[in-house]
Design an enzyme around this catalytic site. Structure first.
Site, PDB file in Angstrom:
ATOM      1  N   HIS A   1      13.708 -20.245  -7.355  1.00 40.73           N
ATOM      2  CA  HIS A   1      12.701 -21.118  -6.753  1.00 40.73           C
ATOM      3  C   HIS A   1      11.300 -20.527  -6.871  1.00 40.73           C
ATOM      4  O   HIS A   1      11.132 -19.314  -6.965  1.00 40.73           O
ATOM      5  CB  HIS A   1      13.053 -21.488  -5.304  1.00 40.73           C
TER       6      HIS A   1
ATOM      7  N   ASP B   1       3.745 -22.165   1.091  1.00 41.63           N
ATOM      8  CA  ASP B   1       4.951 -22.744   1.697  1.00 41.63           C
ATOM      9  C   ASP B   1       5.091 -22.250   3.127  1.00 41.63           C
ATOM     10  O   ASP B   1       4.441 -21.284   3.529  1.00 41.63           O
ATOM     11  CB  ASP B   1       6.205 -22.436   0.859  1.00 41.63           C
TER      12      ASP B   1
ATOM     13  N   ASN C   1      17.297 -17.594  -6.525  1.00 34.91           N
ATOM     14  CA  ASN C   1      17.859 -18.806  -7.153  1.00 34.91           C
ATOM     15  C   ASN C   1      16.856 -19.448  -8.125  1.00 34.91           C
ATOM     16  O   ASN C   1      17.094 -20.555  -8.595  1.00 34.91           O
ATOM     17  CB  ASN C   1      18.260 -19.823  -6.076  1.00 34.91           C
TER      18      ASN C   1
ATOM     19  N   GLU D   1      13.284 -25.571  -4.511  1.00 33.40           N
ATOM     20  CA  GLU D   1      14.623 -25.100  -4.828  1.00 33.40           C
ATOM     21  C   GLU D   1      15.088 -25.723  -6.152  1.00 33.40           C
ATOM     22  O   GLU D   1      14.485 -26.682  -6.646  1.00 33.40           O
ATOM     23  CB  GLU D   1      15.574 -25.492  -3.693  1.00 33.40           C
TER      24      GLU D   1
HETATM   25  P1  PGA Z   1      10.998 -12.037  -2.033  1.00 31.65           P
HETATM   26  O1  PGA Z   1      10.847 -13.613  -2.056  1.00 31.65           O
HETATM   27  O2  PGA Z   1       9.714 -11.474  -2.540  1.00 31.65           O
HETATM   28  O3  PGA Z   1      11.228 -11.698  -0.586  1.00 31.65           O
HETATM   29  O4  PGA Z   1      12.147 -11.685  -2.911  1.00 31.65           O
HETATM   30  C1  PGA Z   1      10.362 -14.226  -3.203  1.00 31.65           C
HETATM   31  C2  PGA Z   1      10.512 -15.725  -3.096  1.00 31.65           C
HETATM   32  O5  PGA Z   1      11.480 -16.209  -2.506  1.00 31.65           O
HETATM   33  O6  PGA Z   1       9.650 -16.426  -3.636  1.00 31.65           O
END
Ligand code: PGA
Length: 254
Positions: A136, A68, A134, A141
């Site tokens: 995702h 992404d 959340n 999302e």
């Molecule tokens: P993070 O992000 O490791 O910074 O918590 C994970 C994600 O959003 O996939």
């Protein structure tokens, strides 16, 4: 889904990811691997880089795939995911083959061509994923369709807040849109490894693993994949470190 494995610490999780990578490299000389960004991955990449620099892991044959990215960024955007990955993984391990998303100009043709290139590699051998607060996966999302493909998406308010820390330049602000592999794209990988660490992931990880398999919690959709594994530390799994049962591999069904 294959299993949930719980470890005492993020360092132990990192070791398990590096071990899995070593196994994949032993099976394929040029494995195709999707790499995520995010703070969860920092100890993981530190471990991988350390093993690479001590000659225990040779990643130079890896064909890396971007998972992404923010829409509109280019090679010069410091807060881009590609720059982050370059710094924390690609450059120190000598991975030179890295297939990036067409984030600067994500036309339908460019997005389709991004997927065609993955197909021309023979598909993804291993997709490594984090999980957002959340639920995702990549930038899919809540509400993202299970069969979604690589596309432009609007970022959730919570995701933008979580990513503000990367956009420290006073003129910069977190983009509102991103380009992401779709859930359908991700789940075509032959193996999926989702990494979750820290107590702040406990609630959403519990929902993803034990709630309904639903597009409302995109990470829950990996339970339909026969070779998906979740590696979590005790905090993310909602357990005490060294809880004897925490060391067992819990088999979960879809
Ligand atoms: P993070 O992000 O490791 O910074 O918590 C994970 C994600 O959003 O996939």
């Amino acid at each position: 889904m294959k299993s949930l494995r719980i470890f005492d610490t993020p360092t132990e999780v990192a070791g398990a990811v590096a071990d899995r990578l070593a196994e994949v490299l032993a099976q394929h000389p040029r494995p195709v691997i999707t790499f995520p960004t995010g703070s969860t991955m920092l100890p993981v990449y530190r471990e991988i880089v350390a093993r690479s620099q001590t000659g225990q892991l040779d990643l130079r044959g890896v064909q890396g795939i971007q998972l992404d990215e923010y829409a509109g960024v280019d090679d010069h955007t410091e807060a881009s995911f590609r720059a982050w990955l370059h710094e924390h993984l690609l450059a120190p391990t000598g991975i030179t083959a890295f297939h990036t998303l067409p984030a600067h100009d994500p036309t339908p043709a460019a997005l389709a061509s991004y997927e065609q290139v993955i197909a021309s590699y023979g598909g993804v051998d291993l997709a490594i994923l984090g999980i957002g607060g959340n639920g995702h996966i990549a930038f899919n999302e809540p509400g993202s369709p299970a069969d979604s493909r690589t596309r432009v998406v609007e970022l959730d308010r919570r995701t933008r807040q979580a990513n503000e820390r990367y956009w420290t330049d006073s003129d910069a602000f977190v983009p509102t849109r991103a380009v992401t592999q779709g859930i359908g794209t991700i789940l075509e990988a032959r193996e999926v490894l989702l990494i979750a660490t820290g107590a702040e992931k406990a609630e959403i990880l519990h929902e993803a693993l034990h709630g309904p398999v639903s597009e409302h919690v995109p990470a829950s959709l990996i339970r339909s994949h026969p070779h998906a594994e979740v590696l979590a530390d005790a905090a993310a799994a909602g357990r005490q470190p060294s809880d004897s049962s925490a060391r067992e591999s819990d088999r979960l069904s879809a």
